[in-house]
Write an enzyme that holds these catalytic residues in place. Structure first.
Site, PDB file in Angstrom:
ATOM      1  N   GLU A  64     -28.785   8.376  38.362  1.00 48.10           N
ATOM      2  CA  GLU A  64     -29.812   6.647  38.879  1.00 48.10           C
ATOM      3  C   GLU A  64     -30.830   6.837  39.950  1.00 48.10           C
ATOM      4  OE1 GLU A  64     -26.164   5.199  40.183  1.00 48.10           O
ATOM      5  OE2 GLU A  64     -26.321   5.593  42.335  1.00 48.10           O
ATOM      6  N   HIS A  66     -33.100   4.326  42.595  1.00 47.59           N
ATOM      7  CA  HIS A  66     -33.252   2.759  43.778  1.00 47.59           C
ATOM      8  C   HIS A  66     -33.976   2.876  44.446  1.00 47.59           C
ATOM      9  CE1 HIS A  66     -30.132   5.635  45.235  1.00 47.59           C
ATOM     10  NE2 HIS A  66     -29.290   5.192  45.370  1.00 47.59           N
ATOM     11  N   HIS A  70     -30.658   7.813  50.632  1.00 44.98           N
ATOM     12  CA  HIS A  70     -29.763   8.131  50.534  1.00 44.98           C
ATOM     13  C   HIS A  70     -29.512   9.188  51.383  1.00 44.98           C
ATOM     14  CE1 HIS A  70     -27.025   5.729  47.598  1.00 44.98           C
ATOM     15  NE2 HIS A  70     -27.365   6.840  46.150  1.00 44.98           N
ATOM     16  N   HIS A 104     -31.130  11.464  40.071  1.00 47.33           N
ATOM     17  CA  HIS A 104     -30.640  11.866  41.791  1.00 47.33           C
ATOM     18  C   HIS A 104     -29.271  12.123  41.162  1.00 47.33           C
ATOM     19  CE1 HIS A 104     -30.094   8.179  43.803  1.00 47.33           C
ATOM     20  NE2 HIS A 104     -29.309   8.721  43.767  1.00 47.33           N
ATOM     21  N   CYS A 118     -22.193  10.152  52.967  1.00 48.46           N
ATOM     22  CA  CYS A 118     -23.664   9.542  52.275  1.00 48.46           C
ATOM     23  C   CYS A 118     -23.807   8.274  52.886  1.00 48.46           C
ATOM     24  CB  CYS A 118     -23.256   8.672  50.661  1.00 48.46           C
ATOM     25  SG  CYS A 118     -24.566   7.816  50.650  1.00 48.46           S
TER      26      CYS A 118
END
Lengths: 165, 165
Positions: A64, A66, A70, A104, A118
């Protein structure tokens, strides 16, 4: 003193007292395999959350991207990850930063679990999944195709970065 | 791809490639002993930072309080901590939350280093040090006086919480 426990002792098996073992995501929402989630810190006073994800051998997170980023620390074992167009072997306690809008995925090897911490902003956008066209574009690079199809094991990578020494 | 390395491999001795080993605080700014700081993640896109602090045997962080909170994971070894009026033995990978305006300090034992991860809001207020009067008030509790004076070792604590089993 404020309410809520201030200290959460660790338990065997990468668990913590009072921390629930959760499904990684809602079932059917996105492709993933053999991965769990524990929310270690999620407090109104903190603008980020800290989560612990663990994949069993052969497991993987969702591919995914975004806008939010992270900040990852591999916490247990070793595995492989895709960050953009880079496929790398990672091992505890390596640090991995996932920039905005960067494809990723994390993958365990066939042999051992891999777990990672994370850190993420509490307010964040929804992950995007690749379209078929985007997936085909990604897979034009053999190392990425091998990774996404689960054919890359640590020490076998052919990308120019090479395996971690 | 964005600029900056996405992966920072771990090195021997709880160090990371490209991560500088820093003084804990500016010398003379507050009392502390034998403690170092590494900033693992500090990015403009993230509203929190992740730092790694490590104390040598006998070392300790500053006794302080502030409006901002800390989300801590003991990362290496074991030690003791004060959170409010609670003195506790902690060991990797226990979780410790420091609420707003709560006196806190971390201490290594005499025998081994202790290291911890600390997640904190990027925008935060300046720590407050105790006045002499506040310090005397804190030390009215024997367990806290013993802790602050370095007389508490894991397994020797007399507080009602008892040592971690």
């Amino acid at each position: 003193m404020n309410d809520g426990p201030q200290i959460r002792p660790s338990l065997d098996g990468f668990r913590w007292e009072g921390v629930e073992l959760l499904a990684y995501k809602e079932e059917g929402s996105a492709p993933f395999k053999a991965i769990t989630r524990q929310v270690l810190f999620q407090r109104p006073e903190l603008q980020c959350e800290l989560r612990y994800f663990e994949m069993q051998p052969g497991g993987h997170s969702t591919l995914e991207r975004h806008e939010h980023v992270h900040a990852v620390m591999i916490f247990r074992g070793r595995g492989t990850c895709l960050v953009g167009e880079e496929v790398r072997e990672v091992a505890a306690p390596d640090l991995v930063f996932i920039p905005p809008m960067t494809w990723h995925q994390f993958r365990a090897t066939k042999d051992e679990p891999v777990g990672f911490l994370c850190m993420v902003n509490a307010e964040r956008d929804k992950p995007q999944l690749p379209t078929d066209a985007q997936l085909q574009e990604l897979k034009k690079k053999k190392v990425i195709a091998d990774f996404l199809d689960g054919r890359v094991a640590p020490g076998e990578m052919t990308n120019t970065n090479g395996p971690k020494s």
